[in-house]
Motif scaffolding. Structure first.
Motif, mmCIF file in Angstrom:
data_model
loop_
_atom_site.group_PDB
_atom_site.id
_atom_site.type_symbol
_atom_site.label_atom_id
_atom_site.label_comp_id
_atom_site.label_asym_id
_atom_site.label_seq_id
_atom_site.Cartn_x
_atom_site.Cartn_y
_atom_site.Cartn_z
ATOM 1 N N ILE A 39 1.168 -1.046 0.350
ATOM 2 C CA ILE A 39 -0.214 -0.028 -0.010
ATOM 3 C C ILE A 39 0.864 1.289 0.025
ATOM 4 C CG2 ILE A 39 -1.728 1.595 1.100
ATOM 5 C CD1 ILE A 39 -2.418 -1.326 2.593
ATOM 6 N N ILE A 40 0.709 2.360 -0.999
ATOM 7 C CA ILE A 40 1.568 3.351 -0.966
ATOM 8 C C ILE A 40 0.960 4.337 -1.135
ATOM 9 C CG2 ILE A 40 3.601 4.582 -2.803
ATOM 10 C CD1 ILE A 40 2.393 0.941 -3.421
ATOM 11 N N GLN A 41 1.474 4.539 0.192
ATOM 12 C CA GLN A 41 0.347 6.242 0.441
ATOM 13 C C GLN A 41 1.343 7.321 -0.017
ATOM 14 O OE1 GLN A 41 0.383 6.890 4.554
ATOM 15 N NE2 GLN A 41 -0.863 8.743 4.016
ATOM 16 N N HIS A 42 0.506 8.406 -0.869
ATOM 17 C CA HIS A 42 1.151 9.334 -1.677
ATOM 18 C C HIS A 42 -0.038 10.536 -1.880
ATOM 19 C CE1 HIS A 42 -1.117 8.421 -5.563
ATOM 20 N NE2 HIS A 42 -1.241 7.346 -4.956
ATOM 21 N N GLY A 43 0.556 11.641 -0.829
ATOM 22 C CA GLY A 43 -0.547 12.788 -0.554
ATOM 23 C C GLY A 43 -1.312 12.092 0.190
ATOM 24 N N SER A 44 -2.834 12.477 -0.468
ATOM 25 C CA SER A 44 -3.685 12.100 0.444
ATOM 26 C C SER A 44 -4.442 10.789 -0.020
ATOM 27 C CB SER A 44 -5.032 12.990 0.474
ATOM 28 O OG SER A 44 -4.910 13.515 -0.764
ATOM 29 N N GLU A 45 -3.398 10.331 -0.708
ATOM 30 C CA GLU A 45 -4.276 9.118 -1.940
ATOM 31 C C GLU A 45 -3.037 7.663 -1.799
ATOM 32 O OE1 GLU A 45 -4.762 10.314 -6.166
ATOM 33 O OE2 GLU A 45 -6.155 11.524 -5.428
ATOM 34 N N ASN A 46 -3.870 6.218 -1.831
ATOM 35 C CA ASN A 46 -3.104 5.559 -1.877
ATOM 36 C C ASN A 46 -3.093 4.266 -3.191
ATOM 37 O OD1 ASN A 46 -3.023 5.249 0.697
ATOM 38 N ND2 ASN A 46 -4.169 4.176 1.712
ATOM 39 N N SER A 47 -2.145 3.735 -3.568
ATOM 40 C CA SER A 47 -1.892 3.186 -4.438
ATOM 41 C C SER A 47 -1.845 1.481 -3.802
ATOM 42 C CB SER A 47 -1.565 3.484 -5.702
ATOM 43 O OG SER A 47 -0.265 3.806 -5.564
ATOM 44 N N THR A 48 -2.066 0.553 -4.831
ATOM 45 C CA THR A 48 -1.198 -0.628 -3.840
ATOM 46 C C THR A 48 -1.024 -1.124 -5.595
ATOM 47 O OG1 THR A 48 -3.432 -2.086 -5.124
ATOM 48 C CG2 THR A 48 -3.599 -0.924 -3.760
ATOM 49 N N CYS A 49 0.317 -2.548 -4.478
ATOM 50 C CA CYS A 49 1.304 -3.223 -6.063
ATOM 51 C C CYS A 49 0.949 -4.736 -5.403
ATOM 52 C CB CYS A 49 2.162 -2.182 -6.123
ATOM 53 S SG CYS A 49 2.033 -1.423 -7.788
ATOM 54 N N GLY A 50 2.087 -5.351 -6.033
ATOM 55 C CA GLY A 50 2.450 -6.549 -5.333
ATOM 56 C C GLY A 50 4.327 -6.543 -5.298
ATOM 57 N N GLY A 51 4.517 -7.192 -4.978
ATOM 58 C CA GLY A 51 6.023 -7.658 -4.072
ATOM 59 C C GLY A 51 5.494 -9.059 -4.119
ATOM 60 N N PHE A 52 7.417 -9.354 -3.624
ATOM 61 C CA PHE A 52 7.581 -11.084 -3.138
ATOM 62 C C PHE A 52 8.778 -10.542 -2.059
ATOM 63 C CE2 PHE A 52 9.240 -10.272 -6.993
ATOM 64 C CZ PHE A 52 10.460 -10.702 -7.435
ATOM 65 N N LEU A 53 8.902 -11.153 -0.895
ATOM 66 C CA LEU A 53 9.917 -11.511 0.206
ATOM 67 C C LEU A 53 10.698 -12.286 -0.219
ATOM 68 C CD1 LEU A 53 10.017 -10.376 2.853
ATOM 69 C CD2 LEU A 53 9.141 -12.956 3.975
ATOM 70 N N ILE A 54 12.433 -11.340 -0.441
ATOM 71 C CA ILE A 54 13.249 -12.723 -0.806
ATOM 72 C C ILE A 54 14.627 -12.543 0.107
ATOM 73 C CG2 ILE A 54 13.062 -11.693 -3.219
ATOM 74 C CD1 ILE A 54 15.622 -9.676 -2.412
ATOM 75 N N ARG A 55 13.901 -11.615 1.316
ATOM 76 C CA ARG A 55 14.697 -11.734 2.498
ATOM 77 C C ARG A 55 13.638 -11.768 3.595
ATOM 78 N NH1 ARG A 55 20.313 -11.142 2.604
ATOM 79 N NH2 ARG A 55 21.284 -12.721 0.591
#
Length: 263
Positions: A40-56
């Motif tokens: 969950i990426i918060q930029h200013g007063s808005e949020n966007s979402t993305c995927g990711g994966f744990l490598i460590r």
């Protein structure tokens, strides 16, 4: 997740940041992909979402375009989730301490579309949260390889969303296809993938998730075409292995038993 349709002349590129989806896939078995992360990426007063994966235990790999925004306040990483809208006991919610976008990332053609996120605290590794290895040296993935992508992105081009983790099978394609359709396609740093039957793809919100082939993360969901589902492009992780290692050292991470990242 990524987009699929017949090859024609005019096309437009569209990054999969935000509410994304898997098209033509299926709901993943609960916690069958414990390396998956929801950003969950918060930029200013808005949020966007993305995927990711744990490598460590304290490092997540994702796509640079997910955080290529002005005024980012913070990034929250959710691990161990299946239904992202439920407060599942398996979930671990961790704030990012730092994140680094590849210095040569360009939104034009999504070149070098890779980002590392350092967590404020290490994830607790258990049956719900685990690491995934990334390839090194001779770990190439070739045309015809059967791979999979998972995410919480859209499930159709009409904007239907999913709360549960979904997955889709995609094959590595002949790079000539992507070179023909994507003017900025780079063979060394990108992978051409998709389902030529036009029934399966990644789409909005799947960005940053892993392209998993033979149980390793070979690619990062990057971009596709606005009006077509086929083909789509993933960032080739192997090309960036030296940069990843350099950033892990900058994050003061040590390769110790119990936290493998490279095979």
């Amino acid at each position: 997740m990524l987009l699929l349709l017949l090859l024609t002349s005019a096309f437009a590129l569209l990054p999969w940041a935000g509410a994304g989806r898997i098209i033509g896939g299926r709901e993943a078995k609960r916690h069958s992909r414990p390396y998956m992360a929801y950003l969950i990426i918060q930029h200013g007063s808005e949020n966007s979402t993305c995927g990711g994966f744990l490598i460590r235990p304290d490092t997540v790999l994702s796509a640079a375009h997910c955080a290529d925004k002005k005024g980012i306040v913070n990034i929250t990483v959710i691990l161990g989730a299946h239904n992202i809208n439920d407060q599942e006991q398996s979930q671990q919610r961790v704030l990012a301490k730092d994140w680094v976008i590849h210095p040569n990332y360009s939104p034009v053609g999504f070149k070098n579309d890779i980002m590392l996120v350092k967590l404020k605290r290490k994830a607790k590794i258990n049956k719900y949260v685990r690491l995934i290895s990334i390839p090194r040296r001779m770990g190439l993935v070739r045309k015809g390889a059967a791979c999979e992508v998972a995410g919480w992105g859209m499930t159709s081009v009409t904007g239907h969303k999913t709360n549960v983790l979904r997955e889709v099978a995609l094959k590595v394609q002949n790079e000539a296809i992507c070179q023909h359709l994507f003017h900025n396609y780079q063979r060394q740093s990108m992978i051409c993938v998709g389902d030529a039957s036009n029934k399966k793809a990644t789409y909005h919100g799947d960005s940053g998730g892993p392209l998993v082939c033979n149980r390793k993360a070979y690619g990062i969901v990057s971009h596709g075409q606005k009006r077509r589902l086929f083909p789509e492009v993933s960032t080739r992780i192997l090309f960036f292995e030296p940069w990843i290692r350099k950033q892990l050292k900058r994050f003061a991470l040590q390769e110790v038993p119990g936290s493998p990242s490279f095979d």
